[in-house]
Write a protein that holds these residues in place. Sequence first.
Motif, PDB file in Angstrom:
ATOM      1  N   VAL A   4     -50.710  14.467 -21.759  1.00 56.03           N
ATOM      2  CA  VAL A   4     -49.677  13.874 -20.913  1.00 56.03           C
ATOM      3  C   VAL A   4     -49.980  14.215 -19.453  1.00 56.03           C
ATOM      4  CG1 VAL A   4     -47.211  13.822 -20.395  1.00 56.03           C
ATOM      5  CG2 VAL A   4     -47.996  14.096 -22.767  1.00 56.03           C
ATOM      6  N   PRO A   5     -49.930  13.250 -18.554  1.00 55.19           N
ATOM      7  CA  PRO A   5     -50.179  13.531 -17.136  1.00 55.19           C
ATOM      8  C   PRO A   5     -49.205  14.576 -16.609  1.00 55.19           C
ATOM      9  CG  PRO A   5     -50.167  11.168 -17.546  1.00 55.19           C
ATOM     10  CD  PRO A   5     -49.677  11.821 -18.799  1.00 55.19           C
ATOM     11  N   PRO A   6     -49.595  15.326 -15.585  1.00 51.43           N
ATOM     12  CA  PRO A   6     -48.681  16.311 -14.990  1.00 51.43           C
ATOM     13  C   PRO A   6     -47.392  15.650 -14.513  1.00 51.43           C
ATOM     14  CG  PRO A   6     -50.917  16.597 -14.163  1.00 51.43           C
ATOM     15  CD  PRO A   6     -50.918  15.328 -14.947  1.00 51.43           C
ATOM     16  N   LEU A   7     -46.351  16.475 -14.383  1.00 46.52           N
ATOM     17  CA  LEU A   7     -45.036  15.959 -14.051  1.00 46.52           C
ATOM     18  C   LEU A   7     -45.041  15.195 -12.732  1.00 46.52           C
ATOM     19  CD1 LEU A   7     -42.028  15.734 -14.620  1.00 46.52           C
ATOM     20  CD2 LEU A   7     -41.709  17.986 -13.559  1.00 46.52           C
ATOM     21  N   HIS A   8     -45.753  15.710 -11.716  1.00 48.04           N
ATOM     22  CA  HIS A   8     -45.724  15.028 -10.425  1.00 48.04           C
ATOM     23  C   HIS A   8     -46.388  13.653 -10.496  1.00 48.04           C
ATOM     24  CE1 HIS A   8     -49.768  16.866 -10.184  1.00 48.04           C
ATOM     25  NE2 HIS A   8     -50.050  15.863  -9.369  1.00 48.04           N
ATOM     26  N   GLU A   9     -47.352  13.485 -11.394  1.00 50.25           N
ATOM     27  CA  GLU A   9     -47.979  12.172 -11.563  1.00 50.25           C
ATOM     28  C   GLU A   9     -47.034  11.211 -12.284  1.00 50.25           C
ATOM     29  OE1 GLU A   9     -51.797  12.368 -13.367  1.00 50.25           O
ATOM     30  OE2 GLU A   9     -52.619  13.784 -11.908  1.00 50.25           O
ATOM     31  N   LEU A  10     -46.297  11.730 -13.251  1.00 48.77           N
ATOM     32  CA  LEU A  10     -45.318  10.890 -13.944  1.00 48.77           C
ATOM     33  C   LEU A  10     -44.211  10.440 -12.982  1.00 48.77           C
ATOM     34  CD1 LEU A  10     -44.918  12.821 -17.322  1.00 48.77           C
ATOM     35  CD2 LEU A  10     -46.157  10.674 -16.932  1.00 48.77           C
ATOM     36  N   LEU A  11     -43.795  11.350 -12.094  1.00 50.28           N
ATOM     37  CA  LEU A  11     -42.759  10.989 -11.132  1.00 50.28           C
ATOM     38  C   LEU A  11     -43.273   9.952 -10.134  1.00 50.28           C
ATOM     39  CD1 LEU A  11     -41.188  14.498 -10.436  1.00 50.28           C
ATOM     40  CD2 LEU A  11     -40.240  12.637 -11.808  1.00 50.28           C
ATOM     41  N   GLU A  12     -44.533  10.080  -9.745  1.00 50.69           N
ATOM     42  CA  GLU A  12     -45.104   9.079  -8.847  1.00 50.69           C
ATOM     43  C   GLU A  12     -45.152   7.711  -9.520  1.00 50.69           C
ATOM     44  OE1 GLU A  12     -49.286   8.008  -6.525  1.00 50.69           O
ATOM     45  OE2 GLU A  12     -48.896  10.070  -7.188  1.00 50.69           O
TER      46      GLU A  12
ATOM     47  N   ARG B  20     -43.228   4.205  -8.340  1.00 52.98           N
ATOM     48  CA  ARG B  20     -43.917   2.935  -8.089  1.00 52.98           C
ATOM     49  C   ARG B  20     -43.354   1.835  -8.986  1.00 52.98           C
ATOM     50  NH1 ARG B  20     -47.510   4.007  -4.411  1.00 52.98           N
ATOM     51  NH2 ARG B  20     -48.540   6.036  -4.326  1.00 52.98           N
ATOM     52  N   VAL B  21     -43.075   2.161 -10.229  1.00 52.85           N
ATOM     53  CA  VAL B  21     -42.441   1.185 -11.113  1.00 52.85           C
ATOM     54  C   VAL B  21     -41.069   0.793 -10.557  1.00 52.85           C
ATOM     55  CG1 VAL B  21     -41.413   0.874 -13.399  1.00 52.85           C
ATOM     56  CG2 VAL B  21     -43.682   1.887 -13.184  1.00 52.85           C
ATOM     57  N   GLY B  22     -40.345   1.777 -10.034  1.00 57.74           N
ATOM     58  CA  GLY B  22     -39.022   1.500  -9.467  1.00 57.74           C
ATOM     59  C   GLY B  22     -39.082   0.566  -8.277  1.00 57.74           C
ATOM     60  N   TYR B  23     -40.029   0.799  -7.371  1.00 61.25           N
ATOM     61  CA  TYR B  23     -40.171  -0.106  -6.230  1.00 61.25           C
ATOM     62  C   TYR B  23     -40.524  -1.515  -6.701  1.00 61.25           C
ATOM     63  CZ  TYR B  23     -39.851   3.497  -2.629  1.00 61.25           C
ATOM     64  OH  TYR B  23     -39.392   4.478  -1.777  1.00 61.25           O
ATOM     65  N   GLY B  24     -41.360  -1.615  -7.727  1.00 61.75           N
ATOM     66  CA  GLY B  24     -41.695  -2.920  -8.265  1.00 61.75           C
ATOM     67  C   GLY B  24     -40.485  -3.628  -8.855  1.00 61.75           C
ATOM     68  N   ALA B  25     -39.646  -2.877  -9.576  1.00 61.27           N
ATOM     69  CA  ALA B  25     -38.429  -3.466 -10.156  1.00 61.27           C
ATOM     70  C   ALA B  25     -37.485  -3.933  -9.061  1.00 61.27           C
ATOM     71  CB  ALA B  25     -37.739  -2.450 -11.059  1.00 61.27           C
TER      72      ALA B  25
ATOM     73  N   LEU C 213     -35.342  -0.117 -12.769  1.00 59.25           N
ATOM     74  CA  LEU C 213     -34.336   0.359 -11.822  1.00 59.25           C
ATOM     75  C   LEU C 213     -33.910   1.794 -12.137  1.00 59.25           C
ATOM     76  CD1 LEU C 213     -32.085  -2.804 -11.363  1.00 59.25           C
ATOM     77  CD2 LEU C 213     -33.795  -1.878  -9.794  1.00 59.25           C
ATOM     78  N   SER C 214     -33.917   2.171 -13.410  1.00 57.86           N
ATOM     79  CA  SER C 214     -33.624   3.562 -13.771  1.00 57.86           C
ATOM     80  C   SER C 214     -34.675   4.487 -13.183  1.00 57.86           C
ATOM     81  CB  SER C 214     -33.574   3.722 -15.293  1.00 57.86           C
ATOM     82  OG  SER C 214     -32.530   2.966 -15.858  1.00 57.86           O
ATOM     83  N   ALA C 215     -35.935   4.057 -13.217  1.00 61.09           N
ATOM     84  CA  ALA C 215     -37.004   4.848 -12.608  1.00 61.09           C
ATOM     85  C   ALA C 215     -36.780   4.962 -11.104  1.00 61.09           C
ATOM     86  CB  ALA C 215     -38.361   4.207 -12.904  1.00 61.09           C
ATOM     87  N   PHE C 216     -36.305   3.882 -10.478  1.00 64.58           N
ATOM     88  CA  PHE C 216     -36.045   3.919  -9.040  1.00 64.58           C
ATOM     89  C   PHE C 216     -34.881   4.847  -8.717  1.00 64.58           C
ATOM     90  CE2 PHE C 216     -34.562   2.038  -4.962  1.00 64.58           C
ATOM     91  CZ  PHE C 216     -35.731   2.226  -4.255  1.00 64.58           C
TER      92      PHE C 216
END
Length: 305
Positions: free
Chosen positions: A29-37, A41-46, A96-99
């Motif tokens: 699993v990628p490190p936490l800071h990579e998952l948050l990044e 980015r998914v949030g901005y796209g949404a 939007l939840s990610a954002f």
Amino acid sequence: MQNALASFRSRLASLGETGRKRSPLLRRVPPLHELLELAARVGYGARGFVYLSVGLLVLFATLNMIGDAVGVRGALEWLSQRPLGRVWMLLVGLGLSAFVLWRLLQSVFDADHEGTSRDGLMTRMGQLFSGLSYAGLSFAAFSLFAGPPANDPSEGVAQSRERAAMLLDLPFGRWLLIAAGLTIFGIGVGNVVKAWREDFSEYLHCSPKMCRRVTPLARIGHVARGLAYLPLAGLVVQAGWRVRTAEVTSFGAALERVEQQTAGNWILGFIALGFVAFGAFSFVEARFRRIRPPRDLKHPSLPLG
């Protein structure tokens, strides 16, 4: 408070690293800071998808290609009734939840390193309110995923009037409703002011040439968002002044009233194009924004960036 938040972030990062060392599965699993990044980015796209959809629908309404103008929630309802509508609502809700998560990191954990100065705290407060509004949109998207929307397009107006009536029943309810309208007005003016004062390229990691090309999208988008709030603000203030909930309406219905005025189609057309521009800039942010999760969530051996 800041020390408590820093301690919480540090423990969270340490717990994640300990789990990665002990579990072969977690090491994949990628490190936490990579998952948050990635979430940011998914949030901005949404967000870009939502505003692009709203802008196009409002533009089509001004050209009489579809019915009346719709607001953000109205756009979600319209999309939910198209082919694969529920799939779109699920994806939009998750995005939007990610954002919202990213807005929480920005406002509470100071991911953008705004600090605790007056301007920094004001920026973070705005990010917090933004997160709350997108949380409402995310909930609306999930609700549309769970079931079809009501067929009555006036339901949103009725709900707004019910909330206004509840506010008017409170002590000093009239002034509370006026204050609510002035708050909406302040949000609109704040967006217009931000369009001219903000250096939007500051948060982008792209070439100076590209930054010069894309930042006008952000300025046009914020002006359009600001202007779109003003009709609703005026109606809410008027409702409080006259103590008449019939003046209260929804965001989409307020845009419809604009369309009915002299030169309303031109004003609404500019707002629609501004929404499209804001959506396009959100896609740019999804790709090029500097995403800086709180420092304590990064492993000490990694560069902070």
